[in-house]
Design a protein around this motif. Sequence first.
Motif, PDB file in Angstrom:
ATOM      1  N   THR A 187      -7.833  17.097  -1.407  1.00  0.00           N
ATOM      2  CA  THR A 187      -6.769  16.455  -2.182  1.00  0.00           C
ATOM      3  C   THR A 187      -6.644  15.030  -1.690  1.00  0.00           C
ATOM      4  O   THR A 187      -6.639  14.787  -0.472  1.00  0.00           O
ATOM      5  CB  THR A 187      -5.437  17.216  -1.938  1.00  0.00           C
ATOM      6  OG1 THR A 187      -5.654  18.605  -2.206  1.00  0.00           O
ATOM      7  CG2 THR A 187      -4.326  16.712  -2.822  1.00  0.00           C
ATOM      8  N   GLU A 188      -6.527  14.107  -2.623  1.00  0.00           N
ATOM      9  CA  GLU A 188      -6.538  12.704  -2.210  1.00  0.00           C
ATOM     10  C   GLU A 188      -5.222  12.287  -1.556  1.00  0.00           C
ATOM     11  O   GLU A 188      -4.203  12.130  -2.234  1.00  0.00           O
ATOM     12  CB  GLU A 188      -6.827  11.831  -3.429  1.00  0.00           C
ATOM     13  CG  GLU A 188      -7.557  10.576  -3.053  1.00  0.00           C
ATOM     14  CD  GLU A 188      -8.194   9.924  -4.252  1.00  0.00           C
ATOM     15  OE1 GLU A 188      -9.338  10.272  -4.556  1.00  0.00           O
ATOM     16  OE2 GLU A 188      -7.533   9.084  -4.866  1.00  0.00           O
ATOM     17  N   VAL A 217     -11.330  16.623  -8.248  1.00  0.00           N
ATOM     18  CA  VAL A 217     -10.650  16.789  -6.956  1.00  0.00           C
ATOM     19  C   VAL A 217      -9.152  16.941  -7.214  1.00  0.00           C
ATOM     20  O   VAL A 217      -8.676  16.612  -8.302  1.00  0.00           O
ATOM     21  CB  VAL A 217     -10.893  15.588  -6.003  1.00  0.00           C
ATOM     22  CG1 VAL A 217     -12.343  15.537  -5.573  1.00  0.00           C
ATOM     23  CG2 VAL A 217     -10.463  14.272  -6.636  1.00  0.00           C
ATOM     24  N   GLY A 218      -8.425  17.412  -6.203  1.00  0.00           N
ATOM     25  CA  GLY A 218      -7.003  17.701  -6.389  1.00  0.00           C
ATOM     26  C   GLY A 218      -6.109  16.499  -6.155  1.00  0.00           C
ATOM     27  O   GLY A 218      -6.488  15.537  -5.475  1.00  0.00           O
ATOM     28  N   THR A 219      -4.914  16.584  -6.709  1.00  0.00           N
ATOM     29  CA  THR A 219      -3.894  15.558  -6.450  1.00  0.00           C
ATOM     30  C   THR A 219      -2.703  16.244  -5.760  1.00  0.00           C
ATOM     31  O   THR A 219      -2.506  17.465  -5.923  1.00  0.00           O
ATOM     32  CB  THR A 219      -3.379  14.927  -7.767  1.00  0.00           C
ATOM     33  OG1 THR A 219      -2.638  15.927  -8.490  1.00  0.00           O
ATOM     34  CG2 THR A 219      -4.515  14.409  -8.633  1.00  0.00           C
ATOM     35  N   PRO A 220      -1.898  15.477  -5.035  1.00  0.00           N
ATOM     36  CA  PRO A 220      -0.705  16.071  -4.410  1.00  0.00           C
ATOM     37  C   PRO A 220       0.190  16.750  -5.438  1.00  0.00           C
ATOM     38  O   PRO A 220       0.802  17.782  -5.161  1.00  0.00           O
ATOM     39  CB  PRO A 220      -0.012  14.854  -3.780  1.00  0.00           C
ATOM     40  CG  PRO A 220      -1.116  13.890  -3.496  1.00  0.00           C
ATOM     41  CD  PRO A 220      -2.103  14.061  -4.620  1.00  0.00           C
ATOM     42  N   GLU A 221       0.227  16.214  -6.656  1.00  0.00           N
ATOM     43  CA  GLU A 221       1.101  16.796  -7.700  1.00  0.00           C
ATOM     44  C   GLU A 221       0.609  18.183  -8.122  1.00  0.00           C
ATOM     45  O   GLU A 221       1.414  19.050  -8.478  1.00  0.00           O
ATOM     46  CB  GLU A 221       1.175  15.863  -8.920  1.00  0.00           C
ATOM     47  CG  GLU A 221       1.952  14.567  -8.662  1.00  0.00           C
ATOM     48  CD  GLU A 221       1.217  13.576  -7.760  1.00  0.00           C
ATOM     49  OE1 GLU A 221      -0.050  13.595  -7.734  1.00  0.00           O
ATOM     50  OE2 GLU A 221       1.884  12.794  -7.061  1.00  0.00           O
ATOM     51  N   ASP A 222      -0.703  18.405  -8.096  1.00  0.00           N
ATOM     52  CA  ASP A 222      -1.230  19.749  -8.418  1.00  0.00           C
ATOM     53  C   ASP A 222      -0.622  20.776  -7.459  1.00  0.00           C
ATOM     54  O   ASP A 222      -0.196  21.860  -7.861  1.00  0.00           O
ATOM     55  CB  ASP A 222      -2.764  19.795  -8.253  1.00  0.00           C
ATOM     56  CG  ASP A 222      -3.487  18.970  -9.307  1.00  0.00           C
ATOM     57  OD1 ASP A 222      -3.013  18.913 -10.445  1.00  0.00           O
ATOM     58  OD2 ASP A 222      -4.550  18.391  -8.961  1.00  0.00           O
ATOM     59  N   VAL A 223      -0.615  20.412  -6.184  1.00  0.00           N
ATOM     60  CA  VAL A 223      -0.092  21.335  -5.166  1.00  0.00           C
ATOM     61  C   VAL A 223       1.431  21.460  -5.308  1.00  0.00           C
ATOM     62  O   VAL A 223       1.992  22.555  -5.200  1.00  0.00           O
ATOM     63  CB  VAL A 223      -0.464  20.844  -3.738  1.00  0.00           C
ATOM     64  CG1 VAL A 223       0.055  21.813  -2.685  1.00  0.00           C
ATOM     65  CG2 VAL A 223      -1.977  20.665  -3.613  1.00  0.00           C
TER      66      VAL A 223
END
Length: 257
Positions: A187-188, A217-223
Amino acid sequence: MTYEDLNGKVVLVTGASRGIGRAIAIEFARYGAKVVANYSSSEEKAMELKRAQPGIEVFKADVSKREEVKKMVNAIASSIGRVDVLVNNAGMLWLSPFEEFDEQQFERMWNVNFMGAVYVTLEALPHMKKNGGSIINIASNAGIGTAAYGTTFYAITKAALIMLTKRLAFELGRYKIRVNAIAPGWTETDMTIGGRSPEEIMQLESSFRNRSELGDVGTPEDVARLAVYLGSDYSRFMTGQVIVIDGGRIDNLTHSV
Ligand code: NAP
């Protein structure tokens, strides 16, 4: 989803000054929760977060120091009176091949990634037991097994957090406290791209895109969106689970080709 049950709930997010924790704090506050965003050293960023989103209070404490954790939770208890959702997110990454083991680095990482979650949970539990609640541990897909370089010792701290999740679900169900873990992939955030040149970031990103079934790739918002779901009553029948959010990593050691 509207997550109306989160309105007025008290959510403690550790390590919320930057990255995934910051996104989680903002997402809970957007649904009307009262968020206590913990940080340890990024004071300016914590203050910026408080200004950015109404409903967020910030509190400084190093989660690896039990006395500081105790003060933080006591302050929340006396000013707000309850904790409904706890997100154990604070973490650090020290990369090293096995043979370059460095005891001090490992101890520091263990004390933040694992003992930090133990201390915060121990202090928050007496308050959570009164009304029930949700504990969300931010682990990592490394804790399940990936081939990512140098993550052996980091993965061990996250595997321990996953086991803590399962054991706590077993012990705390009787108090209507649910305990789940999120295992994000790459995650970036500062943890993955901090201090790197744009070229290095591009290379890294593309190597992780190539390892994902979804080519992303993931973003903090996905999590953060998953954390809010696990914190709300919409997931009322879920406990003891580890939810991987990594775009379907194909270098997962547990199902290698
Ligand atoms: P990050 O951008 O480096 O942010 C780390 C956060 O943890 C910061 O807010 C930092 O606060 C806080 N923190 C560090 N040590 C602390 C301590 N002793 N006490 C309290 N807070 C502390 O990292 P991130 O990527 O958002 O990572 C968040 C969590 O997700 C970590 O547990 C990490 O292991 C996990 N994770 C990340 C990824 C990823 O690819 N990024 C993947 C899987 C899992 P200060 O700056 O104020 O110290």
